[in-house]
Write a protein that holds these residues in place. Structure first.
Motif, short mmCIF file in Angstrom:
data_model
loop_
_atom_site.label_atom_id
_atom_site.label_comp_id
_atom_site.label_asym_id
_atom_site.label_seq_id
_atom_site.Cartn_x
_atom_site.Cartn_y
_atom_site.Cartn_z
N LEU A 192 24.45 27.04 -32.72
CA LEU A 192 25.66 26.86 -33.54
C LEU A 192 26.44 25.61 -33.16
CD1 LEU A 192 26.78 30.59 -33.63
CD2 LEU A 192 25.72 29.28 -35.49
N LEU A 193 25.92 24.84 -32.21
CA LEU A 193 26.57 23.61 -31.78
C LEU A 193 25.88 22.40 -32.39
CD1 LEU A 193 26.90 24.42 -27.96
CD2 LEU A 193 28.66 24.68 -29.73
N ASP A 194 26.68 21.45 -32.85
CA ASP A 194 26.14 20.18 -33.33
C ASP A 194 25.51 19.43 -32.16
OD1 ASP A 194 26.30 18.20 -35.77
OD2 ASP A 194 26.85 17.02 -33.98
N VAL A 195 24.51 18.63 -32.42
CA VAL A 195 23.84 17.90 -31.33
C VAL A 195 24.80 16.93 -30.63
CG1 VAL A 195 21.52 18.10 -32.31
CG2 VAL A 195 22.94 16.13 -32.90
N ASP A 196 25.86 16.53 -31.31
CA ASP A 196 26.85 15.62 -30.72
C ASP A 196 28.17 16.34 -30.41
OD1 ASP A 196 25.19 13.32 -30.83
OD2 ASP A 196 25.62 13.14 -32.98
N VAL A 197 28.11 17.64 -30.20
CA VAL A 197 29.32 18.43 -29.94
C VAL A 197 30.11 17.85 -28.77
CG1 VAL A 197 28.15 20.07 -28.41
CG2 VAL A 197 30.22 20.79 -29.64
N GLU A 198 31.43 18.02 -28.84
CA GLU A 198 32.31 17.61 -27.74
C GLU A 198 33.07 18.86 -27.28
OE1 GLU A 198 36.19 14.91 -27.70
OE2 GLU A 198 34.34 13.73 -27.93
N TRP A 199 32.95 19.20 -25.99
CA TRP A 199 33.58 20.40 -25.42
C TRP A 199 34.62 19.95 -24.40
CZ3 TRP A 199 30.77 24.22 -21.65
CH2 TRP A 199 31.57 25.34 -21.42
N ARG A 200 35.89 20.25 -24.70
CA ARG A 200 37.00 19.86 -23.84
C ARG A 200 37.64 21.11 -23.24
NH1 ARG A 200 39.70 17.21 -28.94
NH2 ARG A 200 38.10 15.69 -29.47
N ASN A 201 38.05 20.99 -21.99
CA ASN A 201 38.79 22.04 -21.29
C ASN A 201 39.95 21.40 -20.53
OD1 ASN A 201 37.53 24.88 -21.32
ND2 ASN A 201 35.77 23.53 -21.10
N THR A 202 41.05 22.11 -20.43
CA THR A 202 42.25 21.61 -19.77
C THR A 202 41.93 21.01 -18.40
OG1 THR A 202 43.57 23.28 -20.89
CG2 THR A 202 44.57 22.26 -18.97
N PHE A 203 42.21 19.73 -18.23
CA PHE A 203 42.07 19.00 -16.96
C PHE A 203 40.66 19.04 -16.37
CE2 PHE A 203 46.64 20.27 -16.96
CZ PHE A 203 47.15 19.00 -17.21
N LEU A 204 39.66 19.29 -17.18
CA LEU A 204 38.27 19.24 -16.73
C LEU A 204 37.56 18.12 -17.49
CD1 LEU A 204 37.37 23.04 -16.66
CD2 LEU A 204 37.73 21.53 -14.69
#
Length: 130
Positions: free
Chosen positions: A25-37
């Motif tokens: 379900l993720l695009d091949v260019d997905v961007e995953w952001r997390n607080t201060f990581l």
């Protein structure tokens, strides 16, 4: 498939330990952001998710509120991370962008104070007799 159902399915697959189904379900260019990581991009996301499973780190999600407008989905949820008897439960606010049935942006925000506090509590509960 609606943007909301894509996001719910992603999180529910992860919660069920179905990491490969989640990655689909993720695009091949997905961007995953997390607080201060650090931000993970593309194949780094799949690698991180597979690594969690390989290390025995559990994930559960409790959806509190989910709202969608077009391709943007907002989640208000409780995430649970676990390892053996240790559990950490904390509130997360997620913003997801979905394009063509795939998550292209996954941006989670949470309080480090809550996450660390829950982690310490989980550690204490984990070392006490069951």
């Amino acid at each position: 498939m609606t943007a909301e159902s894509v996001v719910r399915d992603l999180l529910d697959h992860l919660s069920a330990g179905e990491v490969e189904e989640a990655i689909e379900l993720l695009d091949v260019d997905v961007e995953w952001r997390n607080t201060f990581l650090p931000t993970f991009r593309g194949p780094q996301v799949a690698k991180a998710l597979r690594d969690m499973v390989a290390r025995g780190i559990g994930f559960e999600v409790e959806h509190r509120h989910v709202a969608a407008t077009g391709d943007v989905v907002l989640t208000d949820r409780t995430d649970v991370l676990s390892y053996g008897r240790w559990r950490s439960e904390f509130w997360v606010r997620g913003t997801f962008e979905v394009r063509d049935g795939k998550v292209v942006v996954w941006d989670d925000a949470f309080s480090w104070v809550d996450a660390i506090g829950s982690g310490v509590l989980g550690l204490v509960k984990g070392i006490l007799p069951a």
